[in-house]
Structures are given as C-alpha cells and as structure tokens.
Design a protein around this motif. Structure first.
Motif, PDB file in Angstrom:
ATOM      1  N   GLU A  32       0.837  -1.203   0.000  1.00 19.34           N
ATOM      2  CA  GLU A  32       0.000   0.000   0.000  1.00 19.34           C
ATOM      3  C   GLU A  32       0.867   1.245   0.000  1.00 19.34           C
ATOM      4  N   VAL A  33       0.434   2.256  -0.769  1.00 19.35           N
ATOM      5  CA  VAL A  33       1.047   3.575  -0.757  1.00 19.35           C
ATOM      6  C   VAL A  33      -0.044   4.603  -0.517  1.00 19.35           C
ATOM      7  N   SER A  34       0.133   5.417   0.523  1.00 19.15           N
ATOM      8  CA  SER A  34      -0.781   6.526   0.797  1.00 19.15           C
ATOM      9  C   SER A  34      -0.025   7.840   0.673  1.00 19.15           C
ATOM     10  N   ILE A  35      -0.648   8.804   0.018  1.00 22.70           N
ATOM     11  CA  ILE A  35      -0.055  10.113  -0.183  1.00 22.70           C
ATOM     12  C   ILE A  35      -0.990  11.150   0.428  1.00 22.70           C
ATOM     13  N   PHE A  36      -0.526  11.794   1.487  1.00 17.86           N
ATOM     14  CA  PHE A  36      -1.337  12.757   2.229  1.00 17.86           C
ATOM     15  C   PHE A  36      -2.719  12.171   2.548  1.00 17.86           C
ATOM     16  N   GLY A  37      -2.695  10.927   3.012  1.00 19.12           N
ATOM     17  CA  GLY A  37      -3.916  10.282   3.478  1.00 19.12           C
ATOM     18  C   GLY A  37      -4.752   9.605   2.417  1.00 19.12           C
ATOM     19  N   GLU A  38      -4.387   9.711   1.157  1.00 14.76           N
ATOM     20  CA  GLU A  38      -5.136   9.077   0.076  1.00 14.76           C
ATOM     21  C   GLU A  38      -4.354   7.854  -0.419  1.00 14.76           C
ATOM     22  N   THR A  39      -5.014   6.706  -0.430  1.00 16.91           N
ATOM     23  CA  THR A  39      -4.346   5.461  -0.788  1.00 16.91           C
ATOM     24  C   THR A  39      -4.345   5.305  -2.298  1.00 16.91           C
ATOM     25  N   ILE A  40      -3.218   5.615  -2.911  1.00 13.57           N
ATOM     26  CA  ILE A  40      -3.139   5.626  -4.364  1.00 13.57           C
ATOM     27  C   ILE A  40      -3.158   4.216  -4.935  1.00 13.57           C
ATOM     28  N   THR A  41      -2.670   3.230  -4.180  1.00 14.76           N
ATOM     29  CA  THR A  41      -2.617   1.863  -4.687  1.00 14.76           C
ATOM     30  C   THR A  41      -3.993   1.206  -4.770  1.00 14.76           C
ATOM     31  N   SER A  42      -5.000   1.784  -4.144  1.00 17.40           N
ATOM     32  CA  SER A  42      -6.353   1.216  -4.230  1.00 17.40           C
ATOM     33  C   SER A  42      -7.226   1.946  -5.249  1.00 17.40           C
ATOM     34  N   MET A  43      -6.671   2.957  -5.908  1.00 11.32           N
ATOM     35  CA  MET A  43      -7.427   3.719  -6.900  1.00 11.32           C
ATOM     36  C   MET A  43      -7.493   2.982  -8.229  1.00 11.32           C
ATOM     37  N   GLY A  44      -8.595   3.208  -8.967  1.00 14.56           N
ATOM     38  CA  GLY A  44      -8.669   2.754 -10.343  1.00 14.56           C
ATOM     39  C   GLY A  44      -7.814   3.628 -11.236  1.00 14.56           C
ATOM     40  N   ASP A  45      -7.670   3.219 -12.485  1.00  9.89           N
ATOM     41  CA  ASP A  45      -6.791   3.932 -13.402  1.00  9.89           C
ATOM     42  C   ASP A  45      -7.196   5.391 -13.580  1.00  9.89           C
ATOM     43  N   ARG A  46      -8.472   5.665 -13.759  1.00 13.33           N
ATOM     44  CA  ARG A  46      -8.920   7.042 -13.978  1.00 13.33           C
ATOM     45  C   ARG A  46      -8.699   7.900 -12.748  1.00 13.33           C
ATOM     46  N   ALA A  47      -9.050   7.369 -11.597  1.00 14.44           N
ATOM     47  CA  ALA A  47      -8.872   8.133 -10.360  1.00 14.44           C
ATOM     48  C   ALA A  47      -7.397   8.405 -10.102  1.00 14.44           C
ATOM     49  N   ARG A  48      -6.549   7.430 -10.387  1.00 17.96           N
ATOM     50  CA  ARG A  48      -5.123   7.615 -10.178  1.00 17.96           C
ATOM     51  C   ARG A  48      -4.562   8.659 -11.142  1.00 17.96           C
ATOM     52  N   THR A  49      -5.034   8.637 -12.388  1.00 19.15           N
ATOM     53  CA  THR A  49      -4.587   9.638 -13.364  1.00 19.15           C
ATOM     54  C   THR A  49      -4.985  11.037 -12.910  1.00 19.15           C
ATOM     55  N   ARG A  50      -6.213  11.186 -12.420  1.00 17.86           N
ATOM     56  CA  ARG A  50      -6.660  12.498 -11.923  1.00 17.86           C
ATOM     57  C   ARG A  50      -5.838  12.920 -10.713  1.00 17.86           C
ATOM     58  N   PHE A  51      -5.549  11.971  -9.830  1.00 16.57           N
ATOM     59  CA  PHE A  51      -4.754  12.280  -8.640  1.00 16.57           C
ATOM     60  C   PHE A  51      -3.366  12.762  -9.044  1.00 16.57           C
ATOM     61  N   ARG A  52      -2.720  12.057  -9.965  1.00 20.84           N
ATOM     62  CA  ARG A  52      -1.397  12.478 -10.424  1.00 20.84           C
ATOM     63  C   ARG A  52      -1.434  13.888 -11.001  1.00 20.84           C
ATOM     64  N   ALA A  53      -2.450  14.169 -11.808  1.00 19.66           N
ATOM     65  CA  ALA A  53      -2.538  15.479 -12.450  1.00 19.66           C
ATOM     66  C   ALA A  53      -2.707  16.603 -11.433  1.00 19.66           C
ATOM     67  N   ARG A  54      -3.403  16.314 -10.337  1.00 18.49           N
ATOM     68  CA  ARG A  54      -3.657  17.355  -9.338  1.00 18.49           C
ATOM     69  C   ARG A  54      -2.557  17.478  -8.295  1.00 18.49           C
TER      70      ARG A  54
END
Length: 244
Positions: free
Chosen positions: A73-95
């Motif tokens: 598991e990887v969490s970044i500022f409280g958001e678990t990026i490893t549990s995100m779907g592809d679209r959500a992860r792409t949006r997270f990276r962009a922001r």
C-alpha cells in the motif's frame, strides 16, 4: 491534569507498507521491490539511493502511480493511491504530483514557458493564463530571461530548471524526481538540487529524489539506502547547507 510533554509526530506525507513488485516470471523473475516499508514527511527533501538495479526507480514509479504494485500500500497525504482505479489515479497524479526526469522531456517546438505550462493546459486552463503562470514560476527560479527560449537554445541546467518549473506550476503536494542531476555537471547539479531543496521547504509538500549522485547527499533530510529491492538502512539528518 498532567500534560504529556512529548510532541506528536505528524502523519507521514507518503506512507509505504509491504510494497512488492516483480518483473518477469519463472527463472527470469526479478524482485524489484521486496516488502518495502518507508515513511516520508512533508517539508522534507528525501533521497532514495543505492546501486543500479536495486529498485529505486521502481519504488518511485509505484509511489507516483505510474506502475502498479503486486502487493502493499502507498498513501499520499492520506489518500491510498494503490487502491485507486486507473482514472482516479490519473486524476490524482494530475492534481497532486509533479515529475522531474533525468532527460528533461521538453517539447522542442515549445518555448520554456509553454513547456512549463503543460500541466495547467492539461488541467483545463486556457493557454494565455497558463503560460503567464508558467512564466512566473520560471522567473522565481532564475529563468525570467529565458521564458521565450526554445529547448535547443538552453543549457542542460536551464532545461532542467524548465522541467522543475513544469513540475511545480500546478503547486503539487508531492514532487518526485528521477536522477535530476545525472546529466549535469557538478555546479549545475548543485544548483538544481538547491531548487529542489527550496521546493521541499513547504509544510504541505514532500519531495522525493532518486539519485546516484553522492555529491548532493548533504542536502537531504532523509536518505533511504536500498539494495536488492529492500530498504537497507535509513538516515535521518538535517541538510548541511554549508557543504560544497
């Protein structure tokens, strides 16, 4: 009532637990990451170091959501990026994430300001305000006179400054940098690391740098030494800003 004098440590900006990643299969299987546990704090410049092939870049790529982990598991500022779907992860990276690479990855037909504005354009900004914002960021890192220059008109150190401006233009929470000084001479490399050191001095931002360059180790707050896909040891230290 007694007051506990022990200060409470803030939660880590980046929390990594049990992270594993394999490439290949059978006899050709390679454990790039083998149960990595690490924490990185905001307001700190953290270095990930070790020999070639030890898993440094793989770790950075999983943390940044570019590669999927096999486990952990990887969490970044409280958001678990490893549990995100592809679209959500792409949006997270962009922001939330800015990227700096060894080879700059600038578009040759765009000016410095246009290159640095790309994350804002992708986020939906109109071109003119995006380029104006990028020019401000470039000016803040000593590139005011180069905003209209094409990459071919810039030195390696200047191109890396444009890459840093591009990474910072959308004010990310996490800045990840893969060998940002590897293609630079000593003086330019120290200048680039000085900019990353400054970028890390924000209470709501963490900066992670993969590097082989032991000439810049003195600038790190935390140094995670990796070997064979594992964390061999971690040094916590204050940066020595007086070192040459």
């Amino acid at each position: 009532m007694a007051i506990d004098p022990t200060p409470t440590a803030p939660p880590p900006a980046v929390r990594i637990r049990g992270l594993s990643k394999r490439f290949g299969s059978g006899e050709r299987e390679v454990k790039a990451l083998d149960g990595v546990d690490l924490d990185f704090q905001a307001g700190k410049l953290s270095l990930i170091v070790g020999p070639s092939g030890c898993g440094k870049t793989t770790l950075l790529s999983v943390v940044a959501g570019i590669l999927d982990a096999d486990a952990g598991e990887v969490s970044i500022f409280g958001e678990t990026i490893t549990s995100m779907g592809d679209r959500a992860r792409t949006r997270f990276r962009a922001r939330r994430i800015g990227f700096v690479f060894q080879q700059y990855n600038l578009l040759p037909a765009l000016t410095a300001a246009e290159n640095a504005s790309i994350p804002l354009v992708i986020a939906g900004w109109r071109k003119a305000p995006a380029v104006a914002r990028a020019a401000e960021v470039l000016a803040s890192i000593g590139m005011a006179g180069k905003v209209d220059s094409l990459p071919a008109q810039l030195s390696g150190g200047q191109m890396q400054r444009v890459a840093i401006a591009r990474a910072l233009v959308h004010d990310p929470s996490l800045l990840v940098c893969d060998e940002p000084t590897a293609a630079l001479d000593h003086e330019s490399g120290l200048a680039v690391m000085g900019l990353l050191r400054h970028a890390a001095d924000q209470p709501d931002r963490a900066v992670l740098v993969v590097t082989h360059d032991n000439r810049v180790f003195h600038l790190g707050d935390r140094i995670a030494h990796m070997d064979d896909g594992r964390v061999a040891r971690v040094e916590d230290r204050g940066p020595d800003l007086s070192a040459a």
